[in-house]
Design a protein around this motif. Structure first.
Motif, PDB file in Angstrom:
ATOM      1  N   GLN A  62      33.171  35.310   0.362  1.00 49.50           N
ATOM      2  CA  GLN A  62      32.129  35.413  -0.649  1.00 49.50           C
ATOM      3  C   GLN A  62      32.666  36.274  -1.792  1.00 49.50           C
ATOM      4  OE1 GLN A  62      29.214  34.036  -0.922  1.00 49.50           O
ATOM      5  NE2 GLN A  62      28.666  33.294   1.123  1.00 49.50           N
ATOM      6  N   ARG A  83      33.871  30.948  -1.617  1.00 49.01           N
ATOM      7  CA  ARG A  83      32.495  30.671  -2.019  1.00 49.01           C
ATOM      8  C   ARG A  83      32.172  31.614  -3.177  1.00 49.01           C
ATOM      9  NH1 ARG A  83      29.868  30.704   4.101  1.00 49.01           N
ATOM     10  NH2 ARG A  83      31.049  28.901   4.895  1.00 49.01           N
ATOM     11  N   THR A  85      30.163  33.059  -6.472  1.00 51.31           N
ATOM     12  CA  THR A  85      28.944  33.214  -7.258  1.00 51.31           C
ATOM     13  C   THR A  85      29.366  33.612  -8.661  1.00 51.31           C
ATOM     14  OG1 THR A  85      27.615  33.908  -5.351  1.00 51.31           O
ATOM     15  CG2 THR A  85      26.793  34.489  -7.542  1.00 51.31           C
ATOM     16  N   PHE A 126      29.543  41.033  -0.734  1.00 57.10           N
ATOM     17  CA  PHE A 126      30.707  40.254  -1.167  1.00 57.10           C
ATOM     18  C   PHE A 126      32.023  40.820  -0.616  1.00 57.10           C
ATOM     19  CE2 PHE A 126      27.518  39.490  -4.489  1.00 57.10           C
ATOM     20  CZ  PHE A 126      27.520  38.114  -4.532  1.00 57.10           C
TER      21      PHE A 126
END
Length: 243
Positions: A62, A83, A85, A126
């Motif tokens: 993340q 992944r 963001t 994260f």
């Protein structure tokens, strides 16, 4: 006395800086990537490739890409299976990024409007936090660094790619002349906006030198901080880990 912060070479209130920076990036969003190529001769692509190699994104991690705007860093990390963001305070920049992702057939990214100084994410969420060419536009850099530290898991890593202070004699003078005189002209020719690019050049000059910024990262709680100058400090990769 009321607090002031720098907007290029001007001193303004924090609220005014946030508003004016927002206007700058709304104005340049559609031509942002074209201007990056024009200003750097395409070299920003190599800097970003190098940056992502240092981050070492891994399958399933993340990662928060702050000030990720048009997606340049996120696309590279997503290609490694991370992944990602993508967050930005400016919706116009995010909109361009979403369009670019659709054009490239890149899905799986999360797009989230966020203020770097007040992230809505939970603590220790994260594995890595990246920010490329965005930290100097934050109103309170120390708050953004504290938030980066907060949202990282223990062992998480912080990486920042940013313009810095050129230290090579000769090149420094040539770069100063080019950036102050040519970049606003390019901004006018390509984006129809000289003033926004004049601010962006001035914001580079006002950004803390490499050792000072490294100290700010350390003060935010990061350990094993490191700075990697590129082209004599024209740009630099700063990093640190959350212990």
């Amino acid at each position: 006395m009321s607090e002031t912060v720098s907007f290029g070479y001007e001193e303004v209130s924090p609220a005014e800086k946030t508003e004016r920076v927002g206007s700058v990036f709304s104005n340049v969003a559609r031509k942002y990537d074209v201007m990056n190529d024009a200003m750097s001769g395409g070299m920003h692509r190599l800097w970003k490739d190098r940056f992502v190699r240092r981050v070492k994104p891994r399958e399933g991690e993340q990662i928060l890409d702050m000030a990720g705007g048009t997606g340049d860093i996120a696309f590279r990390m997503a290609a490694k299976g991370a992944r990602v963001t993508v967050s930005d305070i400016n919706q116009d920049m995010l909109d361009v990024g979403v369009e670019r992702a659709m054009e490239r057939g890149i899905d799986g990214l999360v797009w989230s409007r966020q203020n770097a100084e007040e992230l809505s994410f939970g603590n220790r969420f994260f594995d890595a936090y990246t920010i490329a060419f965005g930290i100097r536009n934050v109103t309170h850099i120390d708050k953004a660094l504290a938030e980066a530290h907060r949202v990282l898991r223990f062992g998480g890593r912080f990486f920042c790619l940013e313009f810095s202070t050129v230290e090579w004699p000769g090149f420094k003078e040539a770069y100063d002349a080019y950036s102050h005189h040519m970049v606003p002209r390019l901004g006018q020719m390509i984006a129809g906006d000289a003033d926004s690019y004049r601010y962006l050049v001035e914001s580079i000059r006002k950004f803390p030198p490499m050792p000072q910024f490294q100290g700010m990262i350390r003060d935010a709680g990061f350990v094993h901080t490191k700075v990697e100058p590129i082209m004599g400090g024209l740009v630099a990769i700063h990093s640190g880990w959350k212990a």
